[in-house]
Scaffold this motif. Structure first.
Motif, PDB file in Angstrom:
ATOM      1  N   ALA A 165      51.098  57.557  -8.953  1.00 31.94           N
ATOM      2  CA  ALA A 165      50.453  56.266  -9.219  1.00 31.94           C
ATOM      3  C   ALA A 165      50.217  55.576  -7.882  1.00 31.94           C
ATOM      4  O   ALA A 165      51.160  55.260  -7.161  1.00 31.94           O
ATOM      5  CB  ALA A 165      51.327  55.408 -10.126  1.00 31.94           C
ATOM      6  N   ASP A 166      48.940  55.337  -7.561  1.00 34.18           N
ATOM      7  CA  ASP A 166      48.565  54.759  -6.264  1.00 34.18           C
ATOM      8  C   ASP A 166      48.148  53.309  -6.454  1.00 34.18           C
ATOM      9  O   ASP A 166      47.047  53.024  -6.905  1.00 34.18           O
ATOM     10  CB  ASP A 166      47.421  55.580  -5.654  1.00 34.18           C
ATOM     11  CG  ASP A 166      47.190  55.228  -4.191  1.00 34.18           C
ATOM     12  OD1 ASP A 166      47.906  54.358  -3.660  1.00 34.18           O
ATOM     13  OD2 ASP A 166      46.294  55.824  -3.571  1.00 34.18           O
ATOM     14  N   GLU A 167      49.053  52.381  -6.146  1.00 31.38           N
ATOM     15  CA  GLU A 167      48.807  50.945  -6.321  1.00 31.38           C
ATOM     16  C   GLU A 167      48.247  50.654  -7.721  1.00 31.38           C
ATOM     17  O   GLU A 167      47.179  50.034  -7.865  1.00 31.38           O
ATOM     18  CB  GLU A 167      47.837  50.428  -5.258  1.00 31.38           C
ATOM     19  CG  GLU A 167      48.365  50.493  -3.834  1.00 31.38           C
ATOM     20  CD  GLU A 167      49.403  49.420  -3.537  1.00 31.38           C
ATOM     21  OE1 GLU A 167      49.705  48.622  -4.437  1.00 31.38           O
ATOM     22  OE2 GLU A 167      49.914  49.395  -2.405  1.00 31.38           O
ATOM     23  N   PRO A 168      48.946  51.098  -8.767  1.00 30.15           N
ATOM     24  CA  PRO A 168      48.370  51.004 -10.115  1.00 30.15           C
ATOM     25  C   PRO A 168      48.192  49.594 -10.636  1.00 30.15           C
ATOM     26  O   PRO A 168      47.497  49.394 -11.633  1.00 30.15           O
ATOM     27  CB  PRO A 168      49.383  51.782 -10.977  1.00 30.15           C
ATOM     28  CG  PRO A 168      50.671  51.654 -10.229  1.00 30.15           C
ATOM     29  CD  PRO A 168      50.289  51.687  -8.774  1.00 30.15           C
ATOM     30  N   THR A 169      48.814  48.599  -9.998  1.00 26.75           N
ATOM     31  CA  THR A 169      48.663  47.211 -10.459  1.00 26.75           C
ATOM     32  C   THR A 169      47.892  46.360  -9.460  1.00 26.75           C
ATOM     33  O   THR A 169      47.831  45.140  -9.604  1.00 26.75           O
ATOM     34  CB  THR A 169      50.042  46.567 -10.708  1.00 26.75           C
ATOM     35  OG1 THR A 169      50.750  46.492  -9.459  1.00 26.75           O
ATOM     36  CG2 THR A 169      50.852  47.383 -11.696  1.00 26.75           C
ATOM     37  N   GLY A 170      47.288  46.995  -8.461  1.00 28.02           N
ATOM     38  CA  GLY A 170      46.638  46.247  -7.386  1.00 28.02           C
ATOM     39  C   GLY A 170      45.493  45.371  -7.841  1.00 28.02           C
ATOM     40  O   GLY A 170      45.197  44.359  -7.199  1.00 28.02           O
ATOM     41  N   ASN A 171      44.839  45.731  -8.955  1.00 28.63           N
ATOM     42  CA  ASN A 171      43.713  44.942  -9.442  1.00 28.63           C
ATOM     43  C   ASN A 171      44.059  44.115 -10.676  1.00 28.63           C
ATOM     44  O   ASN A 171      43.168  43.633 -11.373  1.00 28.63           O
ATOM     45  CB  ASN A 171      42.528  45.858  -9.776  1.00 28.63           C
ATOM     46  CG  ASN A 171      41.857  46.389  -8.525  1.00 28.63           C
ATOM     47  OD1 ASN A 171      41.730  45.667  -7.533  1.00 28.63           O
ATOM     48  ND2 ASN A 171      41.444  47.640  -8.542  1.00 28.63           N
ATOM     49  N   LEU A 172      45.362  43.953 -10.947  1.00 29.63           N
ATOM     50  CA  LEU A 172      45.798  43.221 -12.129  1.00 29.63           C
ATOM     51  C   LEU A 172      46.615  42.003 -11.720  1.00 29.63           C
ATOM     52  O   LEU A 172      47.241  41.994 -10.662  1.00 29.63           O
ATOM     53  CB  LEU A 172      46.655  44.125 -13.026  1.00 29.63           C
ATOM     54  CG  LEU A 172      46.046  45.473 -13.441  1.00 29.63           C
ATOM     55  CD1 LEU A 172      47.055  46.263 -14.259  1.00 29.63           C
ATOM     56  CD2 LEU A 172      44.759  45.271 -14.235  1.00 29.63           C
ATOM     57  N   ASP A 173      46.618  40.986 -12.580  1.00 27.25           N
ATOM     58  CA  ASP A 173      47.505  39.864 -12.286  1.00 27.25           C
ATOM     59  C   ASP A 173      48.945  40.297 -12.497  1.00 27.25           C
ATOM     60  O   ASP A 173      49.228  41.332 -13.110  1.00 27.25           O
ATOM     61  CB  ASP A 173      47.144  38.638 -13.130  1.00 27.25           C
ATOM     62  CG  ASP A 173      47.385  38.819 -14.618  1.00 27.25           C
ATOM     63  OD1 ASP A 173      48.510  39.203 -15.003  1.00 27.25           O
ATOM     64  OD2 ASP A 173      46.462  38.563 -15.409  1.00 27.25           O
ATOM     65  N   ASN A 174      49.883  39.511 -11.989  1.00 25.40           N
ATOM     66  CA  ASN A 174      51.281  39.944 -11.902  1.00 25.40           C
ATOM     67  C   ASN A 174      51.875  40.276 -13.266  1.00 25.40           C
ATOM     68  O   ASN A 174      52.507  41.322 -13.447  1.00 25.40           O
ATOM     69  CB  ASN A 174      52.120  38.860 -11.223  1.00 25.40           C
ATOM     70  CG  ASN A 174      53.532  39.318 -10.935  1.00 25.40           C
ATOM     71  OD1 ASN A 174      53.752  40.270 -10.196  1.00 25.40           O
ATOM     72  ND2 ASN A 174      54.502  38.647 -11.535  1.00 25.40           N
ATOM     73  N   GLN A 175      51.670  39.409 -14.250  1.00 16.10           N
ATOM     74  CA  GLN A 175      52.285  39.622 -15.562  1.00 16.10           C
ATOM     75  C   GLN A 175      51.745  40.880 -16.225  1.00 16.10           C
ATOM     76  O   GLN A 175      52.510  41.697 -16.747  1.00 16.10           O
ATOM     77  CB  GLN A 175      52.052  38.408 -16.467  1.00 16.10           C
ATOM     78  CG  GLN A 175      52.697  38.549 -17.843  1.00 16.10           C
ATOM     79  CD  GLN A 175      52.491  37.320 -18.714  1.00 16.10           C
ATOM     80  OE1 GLN A 175      51.923  36.326 -18.271  1.00 16.10           O
ATOM     81  NE2 GLN A 175      52.955  37.381 -19.945  1.00 16.10           N
TER      82      GLN A 175
END
Length: 231
Positions: A165-175
């Motif tokens: 998983a390469d920065e899988p939350t990089g384009n999502l808000d924190n929650q």
């Protein structure tokens, strides 16, 4: 437990004209079956390079990458393609979904590459990731969080041994990002997949059982252990 992936003295750099820029220097790293590991470090430190080496998208300048105890030094495109198709799942920061296809067809794509059909595990992925009602919707019509959940389902559809998983939350808000990581860990644990996640988020890193930081081309284990570690 059996070693799934081992980086043995791996060095890697890039040439810019006549200049050579070292990125990784004599890196040793081992993932056993079911292991979960977070990899952090500053931008440009080589985190994604490690993922690309494990997936066979790039190759080390020196050292060796062993998969299930077998050296890959002599592997060619055919062997790497077979490994990726059968044993590897990847979740990208940019989702990389197949936009002409709907949710169900995106998830089924790795199964088609193996000549397999939709199965109860796929239905379970849809339900757990709250995608059942969206299964026939074009992925272009989904929110960012929904698209990333589709990407997680696609990566796990064929129950891979290794999930990168390469920065899988990089384009999502924190929650939303933390919700996705929690589900990813839960589902990967159910099939015994090993997980290596590159992230800038210490909160996401805390979901992994181990945490290493990349500093000046070398890996440094972080202590104390992450409080949310999943095994």
């Amino acid at each position: 437990m059996a070693e799934l992936v081992m980086l043995d003295g791996v060095s890697k750099g890039f040439t810019d004209g006549s200049d050579y820029h070292g990125v990784l220097e004599q890196v040793d790293l081992t993932l056993t079956q079911g292991d979960t590991l977070a990899l952090t470090g500053p931008s440009g430190s080589g985190k994604s390079t490690i993922l690309n080496l494990m997936a066979g998208f790039e190759f080390p300048d020196s050292g060796d990458i062993l998969l299930a105890g077998r050296s890959t030094r002599q592997w060619r495109d055919r062997q790497w393609s077979d490994f990726r198709r059968r044993h590897l799942g990847v979740v990208f920061q940019q989702f990389n979904l197949l936009t002409p296809l709907n949710v169900r067809d995106n998830i089924a794509f790795p199964l088609h590459l193996l000549g397999q059909d939709w199965n109860p595990w796929c239905d379970y992925l849809l339900k757990t990731l709250e995608l059942t009602q969206l299964s026939h919707r074009s992925v272009e019509q989904l929110s960012g969080g929904q698209q990333q959940r589709v990407a997680v389902a696609r990566a796990l559809a064929h129950q891979p041994q290794l999930l990168l998983a390469d920065e899988p939350t990089g384009n999502l808000d924190n929650q939303v990002g933390l919700q996705v990581i929690s589900l990813l860990c839960e589902l990967a644990n159910e099939v015994g997949s090993s997980v290596l996640m590159v992230t800038h988020s210490m909160e996401c890193a805390a979901f992994m059982g181990r945490h290493w930081q990349l500093k000046q081309g070398r890996l440094v284990e972080q202590t104390p252990p992450c409080s949310r570690g999943h095994k």
